[in-house]
Design a protein around this motif. Sequence first.
Motif, PDB file in Angstrom:
ATOM      1  N   TRP A  27      55.474  43.098  46.336  1.00 25.93           N
ATOM      2  CA  TRP A  27      54.204  42.377  46.297  1.00 25.93           C
ATOM      3  C   TRP A  27      53.698  42.199  47.723  1.00 25.93           C
ATOM      4  O   TRP A  27      54.472  42.100  48.665  1.00 25.93           O
ATOM      5  CB  TRP A  27      54.401  41.000  45.661  1.00 25.93           C
ATOM      6  CG  TRP A  27      53.141  40.197  45.529  1.00 25.93           C
ATOM      7  CD1 TRP A  27      52.258  40.215  44.492  1.00 25.93           C
ATOM      8  CD2 TRP A  27      52.617  39.233  46.467  1.00 25.93           C
ATOM      9  NE1 TRP A  27      51.217  39.337  44.731  1.00 25.93           N
ATOM     10  CE2 TRP A  27      51.422  38.721  45.941  1.00 25.93           C
ATOM     11  CE3 TRP A  27      53.048  38.779  47.699  1.00 25.93           C
ATOM     12  CZ2 TRP A  27      50.648  37.772  46.601  1.00 25.93           C
ATOM     13  CZ3 TRP A  27      52.277  37.835  48.375  1.00 25.93           C
ATOM     14  CH2 TRP A  27      51.093  37.336  47.808  1.00 25.93           C
ATOM     15  N   CYS A  28      52.370  42.143  47.877  1.00 31.03           N
ATOM     16  CA  CYS A  28      51.755  41.727  49.143  1.00 31.03           C
ATOM     17  C   CYS A  28      50.507  40.917  48.814  1.00 31.03           C
ATOM     18  O   CYS A  28      50.015  40.922  47.694  1.00 31.03           O
ATOM     19  CB  CYS A  28      51.459  42.911  50.065  1.00 31.03           C
ATOM     20  SG  CYS A  28      49.929  43.792  49.723  1.00 31.03           S
ATOM     21  N   SER A  29      49.997  40.239  49.823  1.00 33.33           N
ATOM     22  CA  SER A  29      48.864  39.329  49.615  1.00 33.33           C
ATOM     23  C   SER A  29      47.565  40.037  49.254  1.00 33.33           C
ATOM     24  O   SER A  29      46.606  39.390  48.829  1.00 33.33           O
ATOM     25  CB  SER A  29      48.659  38.450  50.851  1.00 33.33           C
ATOM     26  OG  SER A  29      48.329  39.250  51.966  1.00 33.33           O
ATOM     27  N   ALA A  30      47.517  41.352  49.394  1.00 36.47           N
ATOM     28  CA  ALA A  30      46.307  42.109  49.029  1.00 36.47           C
ATOM     29  C   ALA A  30      46.351  42.570  47.571  1.00 36.47           C
ATOM     30  O   ALA A  30      45.478  43.317  47.138  1.00 36.47           O
ATOM     31  CB  ALA A  30      46.145  43.310  49.953  1.00 36.47           C
ATOM     32  N   HIS A  31      47.327  42.106  46.819  1.00 28.78           N
ATOM     33  CA  HIS A  31      47.481  42.543  45.420  1.00 28.78           C
ATOM     34  C   HIS A  31      46.162  42.393  44.664  1.00 28.78           C
ATOM     35  O   HIS A  31      45.501  41.357  44.714  1.00 28.78           O
ATOM     36  CB  HIS A  31      48.557  41.726  44.693  1.00 28.78           C
ATOM     37  CG  HIS A  31      48.824  42.209  43.318  1.00 28.78           C
ATOM     38  ND1 HIS A  31      48.059  41.798  42.233  1.00 28.78           N
ATOM     39  CD2 HIS A  31      49.737  43.067  42.824  1.00 28.78           C
ATOM     40  CE1 HIS A  31      48.511  42.402  41.148  1.00 28.78           C
ATOM     41  NE2 HIS A  31      49.519  43.173  41.470  1.00 28.78           N
ATOM     42  N   ALA A  32      45.777  43.464  43.992  1.00 28.51           N
ATOM     43  CA  ALA A  32      44.572  43.479  43.148  1.00 28.51           C
ATOM     44  C   ALA A  32      44.988  44.072  41.809  1.00 28.51           C
ATOM     45  O   ALA A  32      45.275  45.261  41.720  1.00 28.51           O
ATOM     46  CB  ALA A  32      43.484  44.334  43.797  1.00 28.51           C
ATOM     47  N   THR A  33      45.041  43.230  40.804  1.00 27.98           N
ATOM     48  CA  THR A  33      45.501  43.664  39.497  1.00 27.98           C
ATOM     49  C   THR A  33      44.679  44.836  38.968  1.00 27.98           C
ATOM     50  O   THR A  33      43.450  44.781  38.967  1.00 27.98           O
ATOM     51  CB  THR A  33      45.485  42.507  38.495  1.00 27.98           C
ATOM     52  OG1 THR A  33      46.313  41.457  39.004  1.00 27.98           O
ATOM     53  CG2 THR A  33      46.012  42.933  37.133  1.00 27.98           C
ATOM     54  N   ARG A  34      45.377  45.890  38.583  1.00 27.72           N
ATOM     55  CA  ARG A  34      44.726  47.078  38.021  1.00 27.72           C
ATOM     56  C   ARG A  34      44.096  46.707  36.684  1.00 27.72           C
ATOM     57  O   ARG A  34      44.687  46.048  35.870  1.00 27.72           O
ATOM     58  CB  ARG A  34      45.787  48.181  37.815  1.00 27.72           C
ATOM     59  CG  ARG A  34      45.199  49.499  37.423  1.00 27.72           C
ATOM     60  CD  ARG A  34      46.272  50.575  37.303  1.00 27.72           C
ATOM     61  NE  ARG A  34      47.024  50.695  38.547  1.00 27.72           N
ATOM     62  CZ  ARG A  34      48.322  50.907  38.613  1.00 27.72           C
ATOM     63  NH1 ARG A  34      49.036  51.024  37.522  1.00 27.72           N
ATOM     64  NH2 ARG A  34      48.925  50.999  39.769  1.00 27.72           N
ATOM     65  N   LYS A  35      42.870  47.168  36.494  1.00 24.97           N
ATOM     66  CA  LYS A  35      42.149  46.856  35.247  1.00 24.97           C
ATOM     67  C   LYS A  35      42.154  48.027  34.317  1.00 24.97           C
ATOM     68  O   LYS A  35      42.300  49.128  34.635  1.00 24.97           O
ATOM     69  CB  LYS A  35      40.728  46.445  35.571  1.00 24.97           C
ATOM     70  CG  LYS A  35      40.734  45.169  36.371  1.00 24.97           C
ATOM     71  CD  LYS A  35      39.342  44.741  36.736  1.00 24.97           C
ATOM     72  CE  LYS A  35      39.491  43.487  37.581  1.00 24.97           C
ATOM     73  NZ  LYS A  35      38.369  42.826  37.920  1.00 24.97           N
TER      74      LYS A  35
ATOM     75  N   CYS B 128      53.757  45.440  42.727  1.00 24.27           N
ATOM     76  CA  CYS B 128      53.079  46.650  43.197  1.00 24.27           C
ATOM     77  C   CYS B 128      52.742  47.601  42.054  1.00 24.27           C
ATOM     78  O   CYS B 128      51.687  48.236  42.073  1.00 24.27           O
ATOM     79  CB  CYS B 128      53.924  47.361  44.250  1.00 24.27           C
ATOM     80  SG  CYS B 128      54.088  46.427  45.794  1.00 24.27           S
ATOM     81  N   SER B 129      53.602  47.684  41.056  1.00 25.41           N
ATOM     82  CA  SER B 129      53.371  48.652  39.979  1.00 25.41           C
ATOM     83  C   SER B 129      52.108  48.358  39.167  1.00 25.41           C
ATOM     84  O   SER B 129      51.570  49.254  38.539  1.00 25.41           O
ATOM     85  CB  SER B 129      54.580  48.724  39.047  1.00 25.41           C
ATOM     86  OG  SER B 129      54.687  47.552  38.261  1.00 25.41           O
ATOM     87  N   ASN B 130      51.608  47.107  39.185  1.00 26.54           N
ATOM     88  CA  ASN B 130      50.384  46.811  38.447  1.00 26.54           C
ATOM     89  C   ASN B 130      49.212  46.503  39.380  1.00 26.54           C
ATOM     90  O   ASN B 130      48.234  45.903  38.973  1.00 26.54           O
ATOM     91  CB  ASN B 130      50.605  45.702  37.408  1.00 26.54           C
ATOM     92  CG  ASN B 130      50.986  44.366  37.999  1.00 26.54           C
ATOM     93  OD1 ASN B 130      50.594  44.015  39.105  1.00 26.54           O
ATOM     94  ND2 ASN B 130      51.765  43.601  37.255  1.00 26.54           N
TER      95      ASN B 130
END
Length: 82
Positions: free
Chosen positions: A74-82, A44-46
């Motif tokens: 974590w969850c399945s919608a995780h979107a890595t921060r850019k 979640c933090s990233n």
Amino acid sequence: MRANAAGLPHLSPTDPAAQALGYVENTAQVDQAKYPNHKPSQDCSNCNFYRGAAGAPWGPCQLFPGKDVNAKGWCSAHATRK
């Protein structure tokens, strides 16, 4: 229900919204068979949706309004921060 210093409740993995997205409080506990796209480096933090302060153990997430998620979660919608 646990709450942080600000009083927001922690999201429980048994919450229906959390279950719908496969949320876990520790990214190491993700079921790889169910979520094959999960990477151990994701938490979640990233994630782009996480709004917690850097280094905070819990913080708000745009996907779960009114609740805090575990920064190591974590969850399945995780979107890595850019």
